[in-house]
Design an enzyme around this catalytic site. Sequence first.
Site, PDB file in Angstrom:
ATOM      1  N   ASP A   1       0.843  -1.200   0.000  1.00 13.70           N
ATOM      2  CA  ASP A   1       0.000   0.000   0.000  1.00 13.70           C
ATOM      3  C   ASP A   1       0.876   1.248   0.000  1.00 13.70           C
ATOM      4  OD1 ASP A   1      -2.208   1.624   0.114  1.00 13.70           O
ATOM      5  OD2 ASP A   1      -2.518   1.381   2.273  1.00 13.70           O
TER       6      ASP A   1
ATOM      7  N   LYS B   1       0.427   3.930  -2.356  1.00 12.41           N
ATOM      8  CA  LYS B   1      -0.306   5.112  -2.831  1.00 12.41           C
ATOM      9  C   LYS B   1       0.588   6.021  -3.682  1.00 12.41           C
ATOM     10  CE  LYS B   1      -3.455   5.154   1.143  1.00 12.41           C
ATOM     11  NZ  LYS B   1      -2.791   4.134   2.000  1.00 12.41           N
ATOM     12  N   LEU B   2       1.151   5.449  -4.730  1.00 10.82           N
ATOM     13  CA  LEU B   2       2.102   6.169  -5.573  1.00 10.82           C
ATOM     14  C   LEU B   2       1.430   7.308  -6.336  1.00 10.82           C
ATOM     15  CD1 LEU B   2       3.982   3.118  -7.160  1.00 10.82           C
ATOM     16  CD2 LEU B   2       4.637   4.426  -5.124  1.00 10.82           C
TER      17      LEU B   2
ATOM     18  N   ASP C   1       3.285  10.257  -9.106  1.00 10.19           N
ATOM     19  CA  ASP C   1       4.481  10.937  -9.596  1.00 10.19           C
ATOM     20  C   ASP C   1       4.325  11.114 -11.102  1.00 10.19           C
ATOM     21  OD1 ASP C   1       7.232  11.873  -9.780  1.00 10.19           O
ATOM     22  OD2 ASP C   1       7.620  10.737  -7.934  1.00 10.19           O
ATOM     23  N   ILE C   2       5.384  11.583 -11.748  1.00 10.67           N
ATOM     24  CA  ILE C   2       5.342  11.701 -13.200  1.00 10.67           C
ATOM     25  C   ILE C   2       5.293  10.304 -13.818  1.00 10.67           C
ATOM     26  CG2 ILE C   2       6.545  13.922 -13.166  1.00 10.67           C
ATOM     27  CD1 ILE C   2       9.067  12.444 -14.065  1.00 10.67           C
TER      28      ILE C   2
ATOM     29  N   THR D   1       8.418   7.919 -13.808  1.00  7.76           N
ATOM     30  CA  THR D   1       8.794   7.455 -12.472  1.00  7.76           C
ATOM     31  C   THR D   1       7.822   6.390 -11.978  1.00  7.76           C
ATOM     32  OG1 THR D   1       9.781   9.594 -11.966  1.00  7.76           O
ATOM     33  CG2 THR D   1       9.219   8.193 -10.096  1.00  7.76           C
TER      34      THR D   1
ATOM     35  N   ARG E   1     -14.893  -2.388  10.367  1.00  5.91           N
ATOM     36  CA  ARG E   1     -14.982  -2.453  11.821  1.00  5.91           C
ATOM     37  C   ARG E   1     -16.086  -3.428  12.231  1.00  5.91           C
ATOM     38  NH1 ARG E   1     -10.792  -0.379  11.338  1.00  5.91           N
ATOM     39  NH2 ARG E   1      -9.983   1.540  12.272  1.00  5.91           N
TER      40      ARG E   1
END
Length: 238
Positions: free
Chosen positions: A67, A69-70, A72-73, A76, A183
């Site tokens: 996990d 959560k990338l 970027d350009i 990359t 939950r």
Amino acid sequence: MTTELHDDASGRLIVGLDVPTIAEAEKVVEELGNAVSFYKIGYQLVFAGGLDFAKSLVAARKKVFLDMKLLDIDNTIAKGVENVAKMGVSMLTLHAYPKAMRAAVEAARGSDLCLLGVTVLTSMDNADLREAGYSDNAETLVLKRARQAHEAGMGGIVASAVEAQAIRQAVGPDMAIVTPGIRPAGSEKGDQKRVMTPADALRAGASHLVVARPIVGAPDRKAAALAILKEMRSIGRS
């Protein structure tokens, strides 16, 4: 890239290893034993050696949801996804921005890595979105990003179970809908705002449930996991 949706509850329950050290993560995995086969590793553990630990879990025939959560350009993102695909992990998250998702999908092509687009964090509500500058409410933004993820060829999305039914109607039966903020009845919400019980999440159309504190923070972790699995099996496949 393939999306493997499990009918068996043990393949649909993902335990979040939200602990500070590898030693503690190893203890959790040992205590849960064969009851749990799928684990989530996030920033906290990644920065404590979690990438090597992820490889060790894969070697032990466990599934891993990385996990990260990338965002970027494009180049990359693509290079990072290429390396993650080589690790043998099952799932990887990136923020559901169209260009980033398209780059990731192309980079993962031919691998078994399931790419998940993060829609709106389950710790956020409409007031948080307004503060961040979004005019859409949570459900509208989630559905927009879910459709964009589907169009980009992503394997699934991460979203609150509160929106799962609407998402399932929007993207069809094949995409994974991975839902944090699960939950069991009577549990504390903690920092989550859009939550649901395991049974209700499955009924709403979730394919995988991410559970951390209700299991990892329980006095008897295995008993807590088995109780959730029992509840999941009582529902069956949505």
